[in-house]
Motif scaffolding. Structure first.
Motif, mmCIF file in Angstrom:
data_model
loop_
_atom_site.group_PDB
_atom_site.id
_atom_site.type_symbol
_atom_site.label_atom_id
_atom_site.label_comp_id
_atom_site.label_asym_id
_atom_site.label_seq_id
_atom_site.Cartn_x
_atom_site.Cartn_y
_atom_site.Cartn_z
ATOM 1 N N ASP A 154 -12.484 4.869 13.743
ATOM 2 C CA ASP A 154 -12.965 6.199 14.105
ATOM 3 C C ASP A 154 -14.487 6.319 14.036
ATOM 4 O O ASP A 154 -15.060 7.276 14.564
ATOM 5 C CB ASP A 154 -12.334 7.263 13.200
ATOM 6 N N ILE A 155 -15.162 5.370 13.384
ATOM 7 C CA ILE A 155 -16.631 5.394 13.353
ATOM 8 C C ILE A 155 -17.173 5.355 14.776
ATOM 9 O O ILE A 155 -18.054 6.119 15.156
ATOM 10 C CB ILE A 155 -17.183 4.213 12.529
ATOM 11 N N LEU B 108 -11.108 -3.988 4.203
ATOM 12 C CA LEU B 108 -10.688 -2.584 4.147
ATOM 13 C C LEU B 108 -9.185 -2.470 3.926
ATOM 14 O O LEU B 108 -8.720 -1.677 3.104
ATOM 15 C CB LEU B 108 -11.086 -1.888 5.452
ATOM 16 N N MET B 109 -8.403 -3.282 4.645
ATOM 17 C CA MET B 109 -6.949 -3.156 4.575
ATOM 18 C C MET B 109 -6.380 -3.510 3.209
ATOM 19 O O MET B 109 -5.300 -3.052 2.845
ATOM 20 C CB MET B 109 -6.294 -4.024 5.655
ATOM 21 N N ALA C 227 0.847 -1.191 0.000
ATOM 22 C CA ALA C 227 0.000 0.000 0.000
ATOM 23 C C ALA C 227 0.880 1.237 0.000
ATOM 24 O O ALA C 227 1.968 1.235 0.584
ATOM 25 C CB ALA C 227 -0.911 -0.011 1.224
ATOM 26 N N PRO C 228 0.458 2.327 -0.640
ATOM 27 C CA PRO C 228 1.318 3.499 -0.771
ATOM 28 C C PRO C 228 1.499 4.258 0.538
ATOM 29 O O PRO C 228 0.548 4.485 1.287
ATOM 30 C CB PRO C 228 0.593 4.369 -1.808
ATOM 31 N N GLY C 229 2.755 4.621 0.827
ATOM 32 C CA GLY C 229 3.038 5.482 1.969
ATOM 33 C C GLY C 229 3.077 4.757 3.293
ATOM 34 O O GLY C 229 3.118 3.527 3.374
ATOM 35 N N ARG C 230 3.069 5.567 4.356
ATOM 36 C CA ARG C 230 3.085 5.075 5.730
ATOM 37 C C ARG C 230 1.947 5.706 6.501
ATOM 38 O O ARG C 230 1.161 6.481 5.948
ATOM 39 C CB ARG C 230 4.431 5.407 6.392
ATOM 40 N N LYS C 231 1.854 5.405 7.783
ATOM 41 C CA LYS C 231 0.767 5.907 8.612
ATOM 42 C C LYS C 231 0.619 7.412 8.462
ATOM 43 O O LYS C 231 1.593 8.158 8.562
ATOM 44 C CB LYS C 231 1.023 5.559 10.086
ATOM 45 N N THR D 115 -1.958 1.432 5.109
ATOM 46 C CA THR D 115 -2.757 0.447 5.839
ATOM 47 C C THR D 115 -3.238 0.988 7.182
ATOM 48 O O THR D 115 -4.417 0.829 7.541
ATOM 49 C CB THR D 115 -1.926 -0.839 6.054
ATOM 50 N N ASP D 116 -2.338 1.616 7.942
ATOM 51 C CA ASP D 116 -2.733 2.139 9.252
ATOM 52 C C ASP D 116 -3.802 3.218 9.135
ATOM 53 O O ASP D 116 -4.685 3.339 9.996
ATOM 54 C CB ASP D 116 -1.512 2.687 9.992
ATOM 55 N N THR D 117 -3.735 4.012 8.070
ATOM 56 C CA THR D 117 -4.755 5.042 7.857
ATOM 57 C C THR D 117 -6.111 4.408 7.586
ATOM 58 O O THR D 117 -7.143 4.853 8.112
ATOM 59 C CB THR D 117 -4.356 5.947 6.679
ATOM 60 N N LEU D 118 -6.115 3.368 6.779
ATOM 61 C CA LEU D 118 -7.379 2.680 6.476
ATOM 62 C C LEU D 118 -7.986 2.066 7.730
ATOM 63 O O LEU D 118 -9.203 2.120 7.937
ATOM 64 C CB LEU D 118 -7.133 1.602 5.417
#
Length: 463
Positions: free
Chosen positions: A61-62, A76-77, A42-46, A52-55
């Motif tokens: 957060d819901i 989702l991941m 997956a592109p990038g980091r947190k 992945t951590d953002t997803l």
């Protein structure tokens, strides 16, 4: 076909500029006569939009109080890698005009067990990738994911993820299934290094070559350059693994040859690793004869919960171990308030484990147990936790064939005024448990002490 697997991590595909640099590597391999198979993370980091951590954060957060189901979290991941395969396939096509095809884990024939969040690959059907190669396509495969073989609600398997480092695992497993000539891991460092350059700076040196055993040991002990599962798969199938930086012309590090392939009395100092965020636990047992039963039961429970332990040791009335701090809450829920019945030498006791011996909850548990079991002796088993620990390790090929190594390690740490809580050795490493605040100084001290020997194979001698 001369198949080569090229894996690109999240930082290598995080921006358009980096994506094209990575794509150039693929195009170069194709023009040199190889049949490249690309695996991407997956592109990038947190913090980056599709990391992945953002997803994961989007779902949590819901409502942080309502756990996300593992099946849905895996769905989702996998989105981040799906974005990456489409963008990488397009970048290669734009640069070269070569035909490309983006494949999810399932479309690439990667089948796993049903352990959501930490699935293991059970088999790979190489047919989809081989068919693409035979039609002169460059397959771009999503790392970190696969599918189960069966799903009751339809023909498609359940989508699963492989856990941390899963894209490396995908690359190693795909290389093995395709009988590839080599597996290239592209990352944000020049290769496997003698220490983390973020800690020791320019003192860190790139190792031209390391054995499977050495780099696997480094990875297990905190080095994040390549996941140990990838190395283990490559070792089983005798596939060389190259660790390189996409935007560098340096050759990087090649991982090959078992340690057993080296001369019998050869050793070398490979590097210094560090693993922060470690907790150290001591379990106190009032009666020495009862310790084996309690120790066995606790390690059984930790094993069933999937908790890896380090620095296992014991003395007269206690046993101790270390865990990564991410597992501390799981261990707390497992052990705090746990009761273990013990019958030794005609004595029967009920041990009550507690991480908070003076708490109201512990007093109430003990009172209730005394009412339920009035004839049974209730014995406290306090669990002492030190949360701010770290592990520093010296990776040494054939460590037990190196006289004097322990003395030099302790000498380096004592000279740096660093207290060592515990020491453990293995076939290819010596590790020290220390306080986290001392970790950076400990890495410097060990690297400085052994720098002249790092990465150099030498005949066995007394230090």
């Amino acid at each position: 076909m001369r198949i080569i697997v090229q894996k690109f991590g999240g930082t290598s595909v995080a921006t358009k500029e980096k994506l094209f640099i990575a794509a150039q590597r693929v195009v170069r391999a194709k023009r040199e006569g190889y049949a490249p198979v690309v695996v991407v993370s997956a592109p990038g980091r947190k913090g980056d939009p599709y990391a992945t951590d953002t997803l994961i954060s989007l779902a949590k957060d819901i409502d942080p109080q309502v756990p996300v189901e593992p099946r849905e979290l895996d769905l989702l991941m996998t989105c981040g890698e799906i974005i990456s395969i489409v963008l990488m396939a397009q970048a290669i096509k734009v640069l070269s005009g070569y035909k490309t095809i983006a494949l999810t884990g399932g479309q690439a024939g990667i089948y796993t067990d049903g352990n959501f969040g930490n699935a293991r690959i059970v088999r790979i059907d190489p047919t989809p990738i081989l068919e693409a190669l035979q039609k002169d396509y460059i397959p771009v495969v999503a790392g970190f994911q696969g599918v189960t073989e069966h799903f009751k609600l339809g023909g498609h398997g359940q989508i699963t993820t492989l856990g941390r480092g899963g894209s490396d695992t995908t690359a190693g497993a795909v290389a093995a299934a395709l009988k590839a000539e080599a597996c290239e891991i592209y990352t944000d460092v020049e290769g496997v290094m003698t220490a983390d350059p973020r800690i020791v700076g320019n003192k860190a040196r790139v190792l031209p070559s390391v054995t499977y055993e050495e780099v696997s040991e480094m990875a297990h002990l905190g080095a994040k350059v390549v996941h140990p599962r990838c190395v283990e798969i490559a070792m089983d199938h005798r596939i060389p693994v190259w660790v390189k930086k996409p935007d560098s012309e340096n050759p990087g590090t090649v991982i090959k040859e078992r340690a057993s392939d080296l001369p019998e009395k050869m050793f070398r100092f490979t590097g210094v690793t560090n693993l922060p965020y470690v907790a150290h636990l001591k379990v106190y047992v009032a009666h020495q004869d009862d310790l084996p039963e309690i120790e066995t039961e606790i390690y059984r429970l930790l094993g069933e919960a999937g908790v890896v332990t380090y620095f296992v040791g014991k003395s007269k009335n206690l046993f101790e171990f270390a865990i990564v701090r991410d597992n501390l809450e799981k261990v707390r829920l497992l052990l705090d308030g746990l009761t273990i019945p013990v019958s030794v030498n005609r004595h029967s006791r009920l041990y009550l484990l507690t991480m908070a011996p003076n708490s109201v909850a512990h007093r109430e548990r003990k009172r209730m147990l005394s009412q339920i079991q009035p004839k049974l002796e209730i014995v406290d088993a306090p669990v002492e936790v030190t949360t701010n620990c770290a592990i520093v390790s010296l990776v040494v090929l054939n460590t037990r064939e190196v006289p004097g190594i322990m003395a030099r390690i302790l000498e380096a740490l004592v000279d740096a005024n660093i207290s060592v809580l515990q020491v453990a050795d293995a076939q290819h490493s010596v590790s020290c448990l220390i306080l986290e605040e001392d970790m950076v100084r400990a890495v410097h001290a060990l690297h400085d002490k052994f720098e002249l020997h790092l990465g150099a194979g030498e005949k066995l001698q007394t230090l």
